[in-house]
Scaffold this motif. Structure first.
Motif, short mmCIF file in Angstrom:
data_model
loop_
_atom_site.label_atom_id
_atom_site.label_comp_id
_atom_site.label_asym_id
_atom_site.label_seq_id
_atom_site.Cartn_x
_atom_site.Cartn_y
_atom_site.Cartn_z
N UNK A 1 43.83 64.74 42.16
CA UNK A 1 42.39 65.15 42.71
C UNK A 1 41.39 64.21 42.19
N UNK A 2 40.49 63.92 43.21
CA UNK A 2 39.39 63.10 42.94
C UNK A 2 38.25 64.16 42.97
N UNK A 3 38.14 65.30 43.07
CA UNK A 3 37.12 66.35 43.22
C UNK A 3 36.14 65.95 42.35
N UNK A 4 36.55 66.19 40.68
CA UNK A 4 35.77 66.20 39.57
C UNK A 4 34.70 64.77 39.79
N UNK A 5 35.62 63.72 39.93
CA UNK A 5 34.67 62.38 39.75
C UNK A 5 33.72 62.17 41.11
N UNK B 1 42.11 58.69 32.16
CA UNK B 1 41.71 58.13 33.50
C UNK B 1 41.77 59.35 34.63
N UNK B 2 42.06 60.50 34.45
CA UNK B 2 42.12 61.40 35.72
C UNK B 2 40.55 61.55 36.13
N UNK B 3 39.68 61.60 34.93
CA UNK B 3 38.23 61.82 35.19
C UNK B 3 37.47 60.71 34.48
N UNK B 4 37.12 59.58 35.39
CA UNK B 4 36.50 58.54 34.82
C UNK B 4 35.04 58.79 34.11
N UNK B 5 35.05 58.39 32.73
CA UNK B 5 33.78 58.64 32.26
C UNK B 5 32.52 57.81 32.71
N UNK B 6 32.70 56.53 32.98
CA UNK B 6 31.73 55.57 33.45
C UNK B 6 31.39 55.62 34.69
N UNK B 7 30.83 56.57 35.19
CA UNK B 7 30.52 56.76 36.55
C UNK B 7 29.45 55.44 37.11
N UNK B 8 28.88 54.79 36.43
CA UNK B 8 28.04 53.53 36.81
C UNK B 8 28.92 52.74 37.54
N UNK C 1 43.02 74.68 31.10
CA UNK C 1 42.58 75.83 31.95
C UNK C 1 41.59 75.56 32.78
N UNK C 2 40.75 74.42 32.52
CA UNK C 2 39.77 74.02 33.65
C UNK C 2 39.86 72.59 34.17
N UNK C 3 39.40 72.45 35.31
CA UNK C 3 39.71 71.04 35.93
C UNK C 3 39.30 69.75 35.24
#
Length: 359
Positions: free
Chosen positions: A272-276, A239-246, A62-64
């Motif tokens: 969608x790449x928006x969250x990343x 993998x939709x929202x990668x955790x390791x942004x470094x 229910x949330x992105x």
């Protein structure tokens, strides 16, 4: 929680000796005339469990940033066959599995794809005595689905030679970009058979076949489907929202867009790449890279021009970069949009920002 639209379907079948009966649950916000499309979650669940499952999937999506995207849920029709076997053992035995595959492949799935807004990404899920079916399809016709979830399957009840199918065939390129989540339940007789499947996966599985196993022997039987489905979709869609942004510290926006281009191969459609990108902008601001953060947020706003929140985030970054005139313009755009939507909370927030900052 769930606001699923339920549709009861009946299709004539060329393969089964009876009409096909199944249900379709459309996610909250589904519109048949929209461009938005959804992966399809096929499940063997029925009775009271389908009510729990649809609520669970609605909550998880229910949330992105949830564990999975919104999905269309389709119940796999039960295919009757002539047998003296007790009904509760038929699904686990596998004696109707080949016929069910034909029905899904040639009748149900084409119907769903023609009549609903679907993405080319299909998941098959089953639990307990119905948990053998996803494994059977994976072994017999792996190209039919992209991901398979088998929670606490009743392996000891199989009569189809299912386990013998987990052999060197797993090395085939057909298994590239396929996924399996498999858990061991609390019935001890299944343990040695489960271990046999694990050994085959370890020895034969194609390097690009993603699989994971879980041991639920210490968990209550009734909690296993809820735990298993949650863990399965979390691992499947992590993998939709990668955790390791470094990993994107140097490559920035280009790195994220390249990352999502690779995901398109796995999912068969653009995610969608928006969250990343939003996470990247936070990291850039923390590193005092204000100009880079503004460029990232401008891209997000261009992708979602009707989103008030993204505009306010851009305005905030512009303020931190001491670009006050640009921030004023962005806040005013956000205010116009919020008023058009009647979003009182956003209107109040933006007006307070403009008033306090005297922009």
């Amino acid at each position: 929680m769930a606001k699923n639209i339920e549709k009861s379907m009946v299709l004539a079948s060329k393969f089964a000796s009876h009409d096909l009966k199944f249900k379709v649950y459309l996610p909250d916000g589904y519109k048949g005339d929209s461009d938005e499309r959804y992966p399809v979650f096929y499940t063997t669940a029925g009775g009271s469990r389908i009510n729990v499952l649809k609520e669970q999937l609605a909550w998880l999506s229910h949330v992105g940033f949830g564990a999975l995207p919104k999905v269309i849920i389709v119940t796999v029709p039960y295919i009757e066959v002539e047998t003296d076997m007790e009904p509760k053992y038929i699904s686990a035995s596998g004696i109707n599995s080949d016929l069910t595959i034909e029905v899904l492949n040639h009748e149900v799935m084409p119907y769903i794809n023609k009549n609903f807004q679907t993405h080319p990404f299909n998941i098959l899920e089953g639990f307990s005595s119905s948990g053998n079916f996803p494994l059977y399809v994976l072994a017999a016709k792996p190209e039919l689905f992209n991901a398979y979830i088998s929670v606490s399957p009743a392996l000891v009840l199989d009569k189809s030679g299912l386990l013998a199918k987990f052999d060197k065939r797993l090395t085939s390129d057909i298994y590239k970009n396929k996924s399996l989540y498999l858990s061991l339940g609390s019935f001890t007789n299944n343990a040695p058979l489960f271990e046999g499947v694990e050994k085959a996966l370890n020895y034969y599985a194609n390097n690009e076949f993603n699989w994971h196993t879980e041991d639920f022997r210490t968990d209550n039987y009734m909690t296993q489907p809820m735990i298993g489905v949650s863990l399965a979709v979390q691992r499947l869609f992590s993998d939709r929202n990668p955790k390791d942004m470094a990993q994107f510290k140097t490559s920035g926006v280009k790195g994220i867009l390249a990352y999502y281009n690779k995901l398109k191969v796995k999912y068969g459609y653009a995610l969608s790449s928006t969250n990343a990108l939003m996470d990247l902008s936070y990291m850039q601001i923390e590193g005092d890279q204000y100009d880079e953060a503004i460029k990232t947020l401008e891209l997000v706003v261009n992708q979602s021009p009707e989103n008030t929140y993204y505009l306010t985030r851009l305005a905030s970054a512009q303020l931190e970069a001491k670009q006050n005139k640009a921030a004023k313009k962005t806040y005013n755009k956000a205010l116009i949009l919020a008023k058009a939507k009647g979003d009182e909370e956003s209107i109040q927030f933006i007006q307070n920002k403009l008033k306090v900052l005297k922009l």
